[in-house]
Design a protein around this motif. Structure first.
Motif, PDB file in Angstrom:
ATOM      1  N   ARG A  42      20.455 -22.257  -8.556  1.00 42.64           N
ATOM      2  CA  ARG A  42      20.656 -21.182  -7.581  1.00 42.64           C
ATOM      3  C   ARG A  42      21.912 -20.376  -7.925  1.00 42.64           C
ATOM      4  NH1 ARG A  42      21.485 -23.795  -2.841  1.00 42.64           N
ATOM      5  NH2 ARG A  42      23.699 -23.565  -3.176  1.00 42.64           N
ATOM      6  N   ASP A  43      22.986 -21.059  -8.316  1.00 44.94           N
ATOM      7  CA  ASP A  43      24.229 -20.366  -8.663  1.00 44.94           C
ATOM      8  C   ASP A  43      24.049 -19.486  -9.907  1.00 44.94           C
ATOM      9  OD1 ASP A  43      25.385 -21.624  -6.499  1.00 44.94           O
ATOM     10  OD2 ASP A  43      26.439 -23.128  -7.714  1.00 44.94           O
ATOM     11  N   ALA A  44      23.354 -19.999 -10.906  1.00 44.25           N
ATOM     12  CA  ALA A  44      23.110 -19.218 -12.125  1.00 44.25           C
ATOM     13  C   ALA A  44      22.241 -18.006 -11.811  1.00 44.25           C
ATOM     14  CB  ALA A  44      22.447 -20.095 -13.182  1.00 44.25           C
ATOM     15  N   LEU A  45      21.217 -18.203 -11.015  1.00 43.42           N
ATOM     16  CA  LEU A  45      20.327 -17.109 -10.634  1.00 43.42           C
ATOM     17  C   LEU A  45      21.070 -16.085  -9.784  1.00 43.42           C
ATOM     18  CD1 LEU A  45      17.513 -16.002 -10.901  1.00 43.42           C
ATOM     19  CD2 LEU A  45      16.799 -17.461  -9.006  1.00 43.42           C
ATOM     20  N   THR A  46      21.958 -16.545  -8.915  1.00 43.07           N
ATOM     21  CA  THR A  46      22.765 -15.632  -8.104  1.00 43.07           C
ATOM     22  C   THR A  46      23.579 -14.708  -8.999  1.00 43.07           C
ATOM     23  OG1 THR A  46      22.910 -17.191  -6.262  1.00 43.07           O
ATOM     24  CG2 THR A  46      24.603 -15.495  -6.367  1.00 43.07           C
ATOM     25  N   VAL A  69      24.417  -9.239 -11.385  1.00 37.00           N
ATOM     26  CA  VAL A  69      24.485  -8.302 -12.511  1.00 37.00           C
ATOM     27  C   VAL A  69      23.377  -7.252 -12.382  1.00 37.00           C
ATOM     28  CG1 VAL A  69      24.209  -8.084 -15.023  1.00 37.00           C
ATOM     29  CG2 VAL A  69      25.616  -9.930 -14.060  1.00 37.00           C
ATOM     30  N   ALA A  70      22.178  -7.692 -12.023  1.00 40.57           N
ATOM     31  CA  ALA A  70      21.049  -6.758 -11.859  1.00 40.57           C
ATOM     32  C   ALA A  70      21.331  -5.749 -10.750  1.00 40.57           C
ATOM     33  CB  ALA A  70      19.769  -7.538 -11.566  1.00 40.57           C
ATOM     34  N   ILE A  71      21.962  -6.188  -9.673  1.00 40.58           N
ATOM     35  CA  ILE A  71      22.335  -5.278  -8.587  1.00 40.58           C
ATOM     36  C   ILE A  71      23.390  -4.291  -9.077  1.00 40.58           C
ATOM     37  CG2 ILE A  71      23.494  -5.151  -6.337  1.00 40.58           C
ATOM     38  CD1 ILE A  71      21.971  -7.783  -5.628  1.00 40.58           C
ATOM     39  N   ALA A  72      24.372  -4.775  -9.816  1.00 39.20           N
ATOM     40  CA  ALA A  72      25.425  -3.901 -10.348  1.00 39.20           C
ATOM     41  C   ALA A  72      24.854  -2.854 -11.299  1.00 39.20           C
ATOM     42  CB  ALA A  72      26.485  -4.736 -11.063  1.00 39.20           C
ATOM     43  N   ALA A  82      20.954  -2.393  -3.915  1.00 43.07           N
ATOM     44  CA  ALA A  82      22.231  -2.990  -3.511  1.00 43.07           C
ATOM     45  C   ALA A  82      22.206  -3.567  -2.100  1.00 43.07           C
ATOM     46  CB  ALA A  82      23.339  -1.953  -3.630  1.00 43.07           C
ATOM     47  N   GLN A  83      21.214  -3.215  -1.312  1.00 44.22           N
ATOM     48  CA  GLN A  83      21.143  -3.718   0.066  1.00 44.22           C
ATOM     49  C   GLN A  83      20.804  -5.209   0.130  1.00 44.22           C
ATOM     50  OE1 GLN A  83      18.025  -1.109   1.305  1.00 44.22           O
ATOM     51  NE2 GLN A  83      16.442  -2.660   1.104  1.00 44.22           N
ATOM     52  N   HIS A  84      20.331  -5.776  -0.982  1.00 43.42           N
ATOM     53  CA  HIS A  84      19.923  -7.178  -0.998  1.00 43.42           C
ATOM     54  C   HIS A  84      21.082  -8.089  -1.387  1.00 43.42           C
ATOM     55  CE1 HIS A  84      15.826  -5.978  -0.332  1.00 43.42           C
ATOM     56  NE2 HIS A  84      15.896  -5.164  -1.368  1.00 43.42           N
ATOM     57  N   ASP A  85      21.155  -9.224  -0.730  1.00 42.69           N
ATOM     58  CA  ASP A  85      22.179 -10.222  -1.016  1.00 42.69           C
ATOM     59  C   ASP A  85      21.705 -11.118  -2.163  1.00 42.69           C
ATOM     60  OD1 ASP A  85      24.479 -11.919  -0.583  1.00 42.69           O
ATOM     61  OD2 ASP A  85      23.083 -13.333   0.356  1.00 42.69           O
ATOM     62  N   PRO A  86      22.448 -11.186  -3.273  1.00 45.15           N
ATOM     63  CA  PRO A  86      21.989 -11.971  -4.417  1.00 45.15           C
ATOM     64  C   PRO A  86      21.861 -13.466  -4.114  1.00 45.15           C
ATOM     65  CG  PRO A  86      24.222 -11.178  -4.788  1.00 45.15           C
ATOM     66  CD  PRO A  86      23.721 -10.520  -3.537  1.00 45.15           C
ATOM     67  N   HIS A  87      22.719 -13.990  -3.259  1.00 42.51           N
ATOM     68  CA  HIS A  87      22.636 -15.411  -2.900  1.00 42.51           C
ATOM     69  C   HIS A  87      21.347 -15.701  -2.124  1.00 42.51           C
ATOM     70  CE1 HIS A  87      24.022 -19.437  -1.970  1.00 42.51           C
ATOM     71  NE2 HIS A  87      23.678 -19.215  -0.712  1.00 42.51           N
ATOM     72  N   THR A  88      21.006 -14.817  -1.197  1.00 39.29           N
ATOM     73  CA  THR A  88      19.780 -14.992  -0.408  1.00 39.29           C
ATOM     74  C   THR A  88      18.544 -14.874  -1.299  1.00 39.29           C
ATOM     75  OG1 THR A  88      20.884 -14.114   1.544  1.00 39.29           O
ATOM     76  CG2 THR A  88      18.479 -14.129   1.572  1.00 39.29           C
TER      77      THR A  88
END
Length: 74
Positions: free
Chosen positions: A6-10, A15-18, A24-30
């Motif tokens: 999960r941490d690696a995927l986060t 990076v994909a959001i950046a 950008a409205q999506h939380d990478p952790h979620t």
């Protein structure tokens, strides 16, 4: 192990959001938690029902190979 995945995927999703590949409205952790949970569910399903055809959708997907490729922004 799941926390590491999960941490690696986060981080990959961050990076994909950046880069603007994911809104950008999506939380990478979620998103990462959802994807890990979804993949775990697929693994459980594959153990319970090993017939690969049981995991295929019974409806026609807009992403099926016979249609034009279109993927909406996440």
């Amino acid at each position: 192990m799941q926390d590491a995945s999960r941490d690696a995927l986060t981080e990959v999703l961050r990076v994909a959001i950046a880069r603007g590949e994911i809104a950008a409205q999506h939380d990478p952790h979620t998103l990462a938690a959802f994807l890990v949970t979804f993949l775990n569910g697929l693994l459980v399903s594959s153990k319970i029902t090993p017939d690969v055809h049981a995991l295929e959708p019974s409806w026609r997907s807009p992403w099926s190979p016979s249609t034009d490729f279109f993927m909406p922004a996440i």
